[in-house]
Design a protein around this motif. Structure first.
Motif, short mmCIF file in Angstrom:
data_model
loop_
_atom_site.label_atom_id
_atom_site.label_comp_id
_atom_site.label_asym_id
_atom_site.label_seq_id
_atom_site.Cartn_x
_atom_site.Cartn_y
_atom_site.Cartn_z
N MET A 1 42.20 34.64 66.93
CA MET A 1 40.86 34.69 66.35
C MET A 1 40.86 34.00 64.99
SD MET A 1 38.53 38.01 65.49
CE MET A 1 39.76 38.56 64.30
N LYS A 2 40.00 33.05 64.83
CA LYS A 2 39.96 32.27 63.60
C LYS A 2 38.63 32.50 62.88
CE LYS A 2 40.23 27.50 61.90
NZ LYS A 2 40.38 26.09 62.29
N LEU A 3 38.73 32.71 61.57
CA LEU A 3 37.55 32.92 60.76
C LEU A 3 36.99 31.58 60.31
CD1 LEU A 3 35.62 34.70 59.04
CD2 LEU A 3 37.38 34.65 57.24
N HIS A 4 35.68 31.41 60.41
CA HIS A 4 35.02 30.21 59.95
C HIS A 4 34.39 30.45 58.58
CE1 HIS A 4 34.35 28.67 64.34
NE2 HIS A 4 35.59 28.50 63.92
N ILE A 5 34.51 29.48 57.70
CA ILE A 5 33.83 29.51 56.41
C ILE A 5 32.65 28.55 56.51
CG2 ILE A 5 34.06 29.29 53.92
CD1 ILE A 5 35.88 31.39 55.22
N VAL A 6 31.45 29.07 56.36
CA VAL A 6 30.25 28.27 56.54
C VAL A 6 29.57 28.04 55.20
CG1 VAL A 6 29.91 29.14 58.87
CG2 VAL A 6 28.81 30.30 56.97
N GLY A 191 28.21 33.39 50.16
CA GLY A 191 27.05 32.55 49.88
C GLY A 191 26.06 32.55 51.04
N ALA A 192 26.58 32.41 52.25
CA ALA A 192 25.71 32.39 53.42
C ALA A 192 25.00 33.73 53.62
CB ALA A 192 26.51 32.02 54.67
N PHE A 193 25.74 34.82 53.41
CA PHE A 193 25.12 36.13 53.59
C PHE A 193 24.13 36.46 52.47
CE2 PHE A 193 28.41 36.77 56.75
CZ PHE A 193 27.75 37.56 57.69
N LEU A 194 24.39 35.93 51.29
CA LEU A 194 23.43 36.11 50.20
C LEU A 194 22.12 35.41 50.52
CD1 LEU A 194 22.73 37.11 47.35
CD2 LEU A 194 23.75 34.99 46.46
N VAL A 195 22.21 34.15 50.98
CA VAL A 195 21.01 33.41 51.36
C VAL A 195 20.32 34.10 52.54
CG1 VAL A 195 20.17 31.22 52.29
CG2 VAL A 195 21.88 31.23 50.48
N TYR A 196 21.12 34.59 53.47
CA TYR A 196 20.59 35.32 54.64
C TYR A 196 19.79 36.55 54.20
CZ TYR A 196 20.98 38.16 58.96
OH TYR A 196 20.74 38.94 60.06
N GLY A 197 20.37 37.33 53.30
CA GLY A 197 19.68 38.51 52.81
C GLY A 197 18.41 38.18 52.05
N LEU A 198 18.49 37.16 51.19
CA LEU A 198 17.30 36.75 50.43
C LEU A 198 16.23 36.21 51.37
CD1 LEU A 198 18.99 35.01 47.36
CD2 LEU A 198 17.85 37.24 47.40
N ARG A 252 28.45 34.69 65.57
CA ARG A 252 28.88 33.49 66.27
C ARG A 252 29.45 32.44 65.33
NH1 ARG A 252 24.30 29.43 67.39
NH2 ARG A 252 24.60 29.43 65.13
N ASP A 253 28.85 32.29 64.15
CA ASP A 253 29.28 31.25 63.24
C ASP A 253 30.45 31.66 62.37
OD1 ASP A 253 27.44 29.47 64.21
OD2 ASP A 253 25.98 29.76 62.60
N CYS A 254 30.81 32.93 62.36
CA CYS A 254 31.90 33.39 61.51
C CYS A 254 33.25 33.46 62.22
CB CYS A 254 31.56 34.77 60.93
SG CYS A 254 30.35 34.74 59.59
#
Length: 287
Positions: A1-6, A191-198, A252-254
């Motif tokens: 299992m590989k973690l993706h940085i988006v 960063g992605a989750f911050l934008v997602y939450g906002l 899916r993207d993580c």
């Protein structure tokens, strides 16, 4: 299992994908979300252990909405059978999901317990439906302190369990490891989750303003009361369903799909990428 940085901008893509997936099957997804909430409400009626059972069902309910969103994105109609997806994938997965639910219930009740040290359990009683929220209670300083403490403590709890249901279901990761990988993925993609939450805060704010405007117009036209209340409840249900529909795209993207461990990491900045099939590991990369 590989973690993706988006990249951070992916967070807004998750919001858009969730809204888009919801509108492919709006009635079905809204109904499924209502059914999950109704099931949890019914569970609270069990004497003594009802609230704990309802809390333990939340990871399974989240997984059900992820699966339903995947079905809708693939052009299939999500049936009520997806509500049981966590309980019909083998004994080991069932056991792991039950453990995950128990851990979530313990964590949430722990947060409520800590808040009770401040206000004597008043906030916990209101939140769990055991007491009514009155203006006097809401203005109490101890109640407000307990509320803010609960919000601060719930954030890391939420991140621990954000990806955990999907990791258990699609990757077969044990519950405790799933919690660890979940919070690491959220932290590495802050960063992605911050934008997602906002982004979702903006959606709920705009939706609330639209609902308030419609309610005001109905009141002026003499059609307020029950009509306005029905619109508010329906709109709130729909926006909540849209939010839960978007969760599958963050998962899916993580993470790298377990079926293709050696595949080169795909691009994650393509907002039109479909969600995974519920009966297969999540797929990444455009189809």
């Amino acid at each position: 299992m590989k973690l993706h940085i988006v990249p951070a901008r992916t967070g807004m893509s998750w919001v858009k994908l969730g809204i888009r997936a919801f509108w492919r099957q709006p009635m079905a997804l809204a109904a499924l979300f209502f059914m999950t909430m109704a099931s949890m409400s019914l569970a609270t009626m069990v004497p003594l252990v009802g609230p704990a059972i309802a809390l333990a069902l939340l990871p399974s309910a989240t997984l059900a909405m992820m699966v339903a969103a995947a079905e809708a994105t693939q052009g299939r109609f999500p049936t009520p059978a997806v509500l049981l997806v966590a309980f019909r994938t083998g004994r080991q997965r069932l056991r792991d999901m039950l453990v995950l639910g128990a851990l979530y219930a313990a964590g949430f009740l722990g947060v409520m317990g800590l808040s009770a040290l401040i206000d004597g359990g008043q906030f916990a009683q209101v939140y769990l439906g055991g007491a009514k929220l009155t203006p006097e209670v809401a203005q109490d300083a101890a109640f407000q302190s307990a509320m803010w403490l609960s919000l601060v403590l719930y954030l890391p709890l939420s991140l621990l369990f954000w990806h955990a249901p999907g990791l258990v279901h699609w990757h077969g990761v044990p519950p405790v490891k799933a919690l660890f990988f979940s919070i690491v993925a959220c932290a590495r993609n802050f960063g992605a989750f911050l934008v997602y939450g906002l982004g979702w805060m903006g959606v709920f704010l705009l939706g609330g303003m639209a609902i308030a405007t419609v309610s005001a117009l109905l009141t002026v036209a003499g059609l307020g009361g029950s009509a306005a209340g029905g619109i508010m409840v329906g709109a709130a249900l729909m926006m909540a369903a849209m939010f839960f529909t978007s969760v599958v795209f963050t998962f899916r993207d993580c993470f790298e799909p377990p079926s293709t461990p050696s595949r080169e990491a795909p691009r994650n900045d393509t907002p039109d990428e479909p969600a995974p099939r519920p009966d297969e590991p999540p797929a990444s990369g455009p189809h």
